[in-house]
Design a protein around this motif. Structure first.
Motif, PDB file in Angstrom:
ATOM      1  N   LYS A  71       0.830  -1.213   0.000  1.00 53.95           N
ATOM      2  CA  LYS A  71       0.000   0.000   0.000  1.00 53.95           C
ATOM      3  C   LYS A  71       0.862   1.259   0.000  1.00 53.95           C
ATOM      4  O   LYS A  71       0.542   2.249  -0.665  1.00 53.95           O
ATOM      5  CB  LYS A  71      -0.936   0.002   1.206  1.00 53.95           C
TER       6      LYS A  71
ATOM      7  N   GLY B 198       2.060   1.599  -3.450  1.00 53.77           N
ATOM      8  CA  GLY B 198       0.924   1.941  -4.309  1.00 53.77           C
ATOM      9  C   GLY B 198       0.508   3.383  -4.161  1.00 53.77           C
ATOM     10  O   GLY B 198       0.212   4.074  -5.149  1.00 53.77           O
ATOM     11  N   ASN B 199       0.489   3.898  -2.936  1.00 49.08           N
ATOM     12  CA  ASN B 199       0.123   5.294  -2.722  1.00 49.08           C
ATOM     13  C   ASN B 199       1.185   6.241  -3.276  1.00 49.08           C
ATOM     14  O   ASN B 199       0.872   7.329  -3.765  1.00 49.08           O
ATOM     15  CB  ASN B 199      -0.103   5.554  -1.234  1.00 49.08           C
TER      16      ASN B 199
ATOM     17  N   SER C 221      -0.226   1.752  -9.310  1.00 52.23           N
ATOM     18  CA  SER C 221      -0.859   1.907  -7.996  1.00 52.23           C
ATOM     19  C   SER C 221      -2.038   0.970  -7.846  1.00 52.23           C
ATOM     20  O   SER C 221      -2.209   0.310  -6.806  1.00 52.23           O
ATOM     21  CB  SER C 221      -1.317   3.361  -7.808  1.00 52.23           C
ATOM     22  N   GLU C 222      -2.851   0.893  -8.879  1.00 50.80           N
ATOM     23  CA  GLU C 222      -4.042   0.033  -8.865  1.00 50.80           C
ATOM     24  C   GLU C 222      -3.663  -1.423  -8.611  1.00 50.80           C
ATOM     25  O   GLU C 222      -4.297  -2.111  -7.795  1.00 50.80           O
ATOM     26  CB  GLU C 222      -4.752   0.184 -10.206  1.00 50.80           C
TER      27      GLU C 222
ATOM     28  N   LEU D 298      -2.483  -1.789  -4.826  1.00 50.51           N
ATOM     29  CA  LEU D 298      -3.566  -1.627  -3.854  1.00 50.51           C
ATOM     30  C   LEU D 298      -4.541  -2.801  -3.921  1.00 50.51           C
ATOM     31  O   LEU D 298      -5.071  -3.235  -2.889  1.00 50.51           O
ATOM     32  CB  LEU D 298      -4.291  -0.300  -4.093  1.00 50.51           C
ATOM     33  N   ASN D 299      -4.788  -3.312  -5.119  1.00 48.19           N
ATOM     34  CA  ASN D 299      -5.630  -4.509  -5.238  1.00 48.19           C
ATOM     35  C   ASN D 299      -4.980  -5.704  -4.551  1.00 48.19           C
ATOM     36  O   ASN D 299      -5.646  -6.504  -3.889  1.00 48.19           O
ATOM     37  CB  ASN D 299      -5.883  -4.835  -6.717  1.00 48.19           C
TER      38      ASN D 299
ATOM     39  N   ALA E 191      -2.854  -5.580  -1.995  1.00 50.92           N
ATOM     40  CA  ALA E 191      -2.942  -5.382  -0.550  1.00 50.92           C
ATOM     41  C   ALA E 191      -4.341  -5.691  -0.038  1.00 50.92           C
ATOM     42  O   ALA E 191      -4.515  -6.352   0.993  1.00 50.92           O
ATOM     43  CB  ALA E 191      -2.550  -3.951  -0.205  1.00 50.92           C
ATOM     44  N   LEU E 192      -5.344  -5.230  -0.772  1.00 48.19           N
ATOM     45  CA  LEU E 192      -6.733  -5.464  -0.351  1.00 48.19           C
ATOM     46  C   LEU E 192      -7.051  -6.955  -0.338  1.00 48.19           C
ATOM     47  O   LEU E 192      -7.729  -7.455   0.576  1.00 48.19           O
ATOM     48  CB  LEU E 192      -7.685  -4.716  -1.283  1.00 48.19           C
TER      49      LEU E 192
ATOM     50  N   SER F 211      -8.058   0.498   2.567  1.00 48.16           N
ATOM     51  CA  SER F 211      -7.573   0.088   1.242  1.00 48.16           C
ATOM     52  C   SER F 211      -8.646   0.256   0.172  1.00 48.16           C
ATOM     53  O   SER F 211      -8.355   0.667  -0.956  1.00 48.16           O
ATOM     54  CB  SER F 211      -7.103  -1.369   1.282  1.00 48.16           C
TER      55      SER F 211
ATOM     56  N   GLU G 107      -8.767   3.954  -0.647  1.00 47.15           N
ATOM     57  CA  GLU G 107      -7.608   4.380  -1.431  1.00 47.15           C
ATOM     58  C   GLU G 107      -7.707   3.882  -2.869  1.00 47.15           C
ATOM     59  O   GLU G 107      -7.388   4.605  -3.822  1.00 47.15           O
ATOM     60  CB  GLU G 107      -6.322   3.872  -0.772  1.00 47.15           C
ATOM     61  N   LEU G 108      -8.150   2.647  -3.039  1.00 48.53           N
ATOM     62  CA  LEU G 108      -8.310   2.085  -4.382  1.00 48.53           C
ATOM     63  C   LEU G 108      -9.416   2.814  -5.131  1.00 48.53           C
ATOM     64  O   LEU G 108      -9.304   3.069  -6.343  1.00 48.53           O
ATOM     65  CB  LEU G 108      -8.604   0.600  -4.281  1.00 48.53           C
TER      66      LEU G 108
END
Length: 761
Positions: free
Chosen positions: A233, A236-237, A248-249, A252-253, A255-256, A272, A275-276
């Motif tokens: 994350k 990604g951020n 980033s997408e 973050l996917n 991590a989620l 998450s 943020e996504l």
């Protein structure tokens, strides 16, 4: 969750008590290792091998209400909890035995001057309960709190958290601001550890360092561990901050997915998902953004209950997605509920309530319910007046928006009074010779014009122009006055090719919002402009190759479908410029283009206009170019890129981000050289010596945002001329106010007869 990573090594080092003890949700506990009270949010047996309780520290209640980053969840680790007999602290009873609630601590007003430490903006501080250093960003928040930027995190709004110095035990330090990326090692005795350098103020995290951190965490804890999710994350951020949304997408996917598959991680799923959702929205992927924000809201309600301030923040985030899609009726009940939650939970004088009231006011203004917007703005302004004071940019900007609403409500006298107050604030905040002051003087001049006060109008405009002469981008090119023979007959069908590229094959030239600009313009044409959905073709990112654009204009689509009496709209949001070895031609940059291959991969601007004129039968053509004409948002990236080698000598790398361009040459593209054929209306986002800016306030270019708003201003009767005047004034105003430069959209037309109404049914 970011805090979990930095704590993990300490938590895992703690020894589990020898006897198992059961904890239930709602139990008040004392977490010995952090010397902090908290509440069990998911039960378990302390000391059992497979099921530990999750505890949320009280310090989470001291952060900004909608900031999930610092909800301090101690997750399934050996934390040595204590029930009855835990040490007392001010404002609360000792933690009570299992199954009973203790008394929550309430922050006290005025505590920013605790123990003789009067905290001021810029002070360096240490927060013992977070074991982190930070910088004071703002004082005078709700209940005497102050806002802190924590070291090691980007200075984005969601990372600036409000803390009460008394509860946080905040200590002012006199050491110089840090400069490296290392965090201090945690201590257990409460002393301030030696301060290690961190990110310098305003700089984003280093992506190379974050990639290395992710690799190290994966090696130590496993690729599917919670620490790996947190590190993913962070990276990604950082990619999102740099406009690398596809990268980033992906992170973050990932991590989620990890967080969703491990029990007890609902707070991280809330963060998450949100943020996504922001990343999806920045790319114009509204269905995905809506899905993620809705998921964040649903989990948030389940974890915290329907009346928690965090739920209000999630409601506002989902509402923002709906507003961006012009689904105003969907957004309205969400924002109304959010404001009620904030008022009940935080009180009628809380700044978070003011923020959602302001958003509601903006929504009402869009709905042309100006009276309601006025009341909401006044309520928000009253809160900020009592919390942050009158000499503050946020207070000033809310008053400025109120004045704009009063103008729309045909109340110029009241609007003039408010704008005079805004100019008084300017004198204290930025000075009366600043670009912001020039912008506000122009707005006051326009109000005087509506009042018929000619001399006051001229005086305000003259003061503004004196300031503007000192700023970059003085307008050079007037609108083209030429006309063509009158075009007879009504428009039969309307067609549009819409192109936007944020993610290029060469990632060093990526833009932030170009694809979203194109998506939003396409949505306007279909939803408000009465274009048939199958008459609008949208090409974004990898779809927007040179060949696809040429084919869409040719026999594979438009040339075989559009008729003589039809209207054609071509919209492009991308880079624009000349090749390294100037060939005297201006180019649009397609997906596979870069500053090194414009001659072979670029689309000549003049050719684009000419092919439309020569190969398409349409007598009415609108060509809209949201491209830049100078400046380089990515020049520093190009200067250090290994992929493309060193840039040419003329590439100036001393630039600031936010504008749209390929290279930083003062005169690299001249829109006035594009021929305007018979019945063509060419609209360009800026002049030859100016930059075309992306907004600081919303996820669009300034030009496209206000063009869409201008086209909707008078509904189905808005002419292109009306839209241009509306858009030009607001683009000039926003860029002057926020960037301290000038951006003047220009129009070149060859049109005769009645003005074109783009959105006519």
């Amino acid at each position: 969750m970011k805090l979990v990573v930095c704590m993990l090594c300490v938590l895992l080092a703690c020894q589990c008590p020898s006897l198992a003890q059961e904890y239930k949700p709602g139990d008040r506990v004392y977490v010995k290792i952090f010397k902090e009270y908290g509440t069990v949010i998911e039960g378990g047996f302390q000391g059992s091998a497979g099921f530990q309780p999750n505890v949320q520290l009280d310090s989470a209640a001291l952060t900004h209400p909608d900031d999930p980053t610092f909800g301090h969840i101690i997750e399934r680790t050996y934390v040595q909890l204590a029930g009855a007999g835990a040490p007392p602290r001010p404002g609360t009873q000792a933690a009570t035995p299992t199954g009973q609630q203790g008394t929550n601590y309430t922050a006290k007003p005025g505590s920013i001057a605790l123990s003789g430490q009067g905290f001021q903006v810029g002070d360096r501080v240490y927060l013992p309960f977070l074991k982190k250093y930070g910088t004071v960003a703002q004082t005078g928040g709700a209940s005497g709190t102050i806002k802190i930027w924590l070291d090691g995190l980007p200075q984005r709004p969601e990372f600036g958290s409000w803390y009460d110095p008394q509860v946080a035990g905040m200590q002012k330090i006199s050491l110089p601001p840090p400069v490296s990326e290392q965090s201090p090692p945690p201590t257990r005795d409460g002393s301030i550890p030696p301060m290690a350098p961190a990110y310098s103020a305003g700089s984003p995290p280093d992506q190379t360092s974050l990639r290395q951190t992710l690799a190290e965490v994966e090696a130590k804890y496993g690729a599917n561990s919670l620490p790996a999710a947190s590190a993913a994350k962070d990276l990604g951020n950082a990619y999102a901050d740099a406009g690398r949304y596809q990268d980033s997408e992906h992170l973050l996917n990932r991590a989620l997915s990890i967080e969703e598959n491990k029990p007890g991680n609902a707070p991280q799923v809330v963060a998450s998902s949100k943020e996504l959702g922001v990343v999806y929205q920045a790319q114009g992927k509204y269905a995905d953004a809506e899905r993620m924000m809705a998921k964040s809201l649903a989990v948030c309600e389940k974890v915290y209950g329907p009346e928690n301030p965090k739920v209000a923040a999630s409601l506002s985030s989902l509402g923002a997605v709906y507003i961006n899609q012009e689904k105003l009726d969907f957004a309205e009940p969400l924002l109304t509920r959010a404001s009620k939650i904030y008022q009940a939970a935080l009180g009628s004088g809380n700044p978070r309530l003011a923020e959602v009231l302001r958003t509601q006011a903006q929504l009402r203004h869009k709905q042309k319910r100006f009276g309601e917007a006025e009341s909401l703005y006044q309520a928000a302004i009253a809160i900020w007046k009592s919390t942050i004071g009158t000499n503050h940019p946020q207070y000033r900007d809310a008053n400025r928006e109120l004045a704009n609403t009063l103008i729309s409500a045909q109340k110029p006298e009241q609007a003039a009074t408010v704008m005079k107050q805004v100019l008084d604030i300017d004198e204290h905040v930025t000075g009366n010779k600043s670009a912001v002051a020039a912008s506000d003087l122009m707005m006051l001049s326009q109000i005087y014009q509506k009042q018929g006060k000619k001399q006051e109008e001229l005086d305000a405009e003259a003061k503004a122009n004196e300031i503007k002469k000192t700023l970059p981008g003085m307008p050079l090119v007037p609108s083209d006055p030429r006309t063509a023979p009158s075009i007879a007959g009504q428009v039969e069908q309307k067609w549009a090719l819409v192109v936007g590229i944020s993610n290029f094959k060469d990632p060093t030239i990526n833009l932030r919002y170009a694809a979203k600009d194109a998506t939003d313009f396409s949505n306007y044409l279909v939803k408000s402009g009465h274009f048939q959905p199958d008459h609008v073709k949208l090409l974004v990112d990898e779809q927007a190759t040179r060949q696809n654009i040429v084919d869409s204009l040719g026999d594979q689509w438009l040339a075989s479908k559009a008729g003589k009496k039809d209207l054609l709209v071509v919209y492009v949001s991308s880079h624009g410029g000349k090749p390294i070895h100037d060939a005297g031609v201006n180019f649009l940059v397609p997906y596979e283009g870069s500053f090194r291959n414009l001659l072979s991969a670029g689309i000549p601007m003049e050719w684009l206009s000419q092919i439309i004129q020569d190969q398409l039968p349409c007598q009415r053509v609108v060509l809209i170019l949201d491209v830049c004409h100078s400046g380089a948002a990515v020049a520093t990236q190009l200067a250090t890129s290994n992929q493309n080698g060193p840039p040419p000598p003329e590439l100036n790398t001393a630039v600031s981000g936010g504008d749209k361009d390929l290279t930083y040459r003062k005169f690299n593209f001249d829109a006035s050289k594009i021929s305007a054929g018979s019945g063509q209306f060419i609209l360009c986002s800026s002049q030859v010596n100016q930059r075309s800016w992306e907004s600081q306030n919303y996820q669009n270019s300034v030009f496209t945002h206000w063009l869409i708003e201008g086209l909707k201003d008078k509904g189905n009767t808005t002419t292109l001329g009306d839209a241009y005047k509306f858009m030009k004034m607001r683009v000039e105003d926003e860029v002057l106010h926020d960037r301290g430069e000038q951006q003047t959209p220009i129009v070149r037309k060859s049109w005769q007869g009645e003005e074109l109404v783009l959105g006519a049914p």
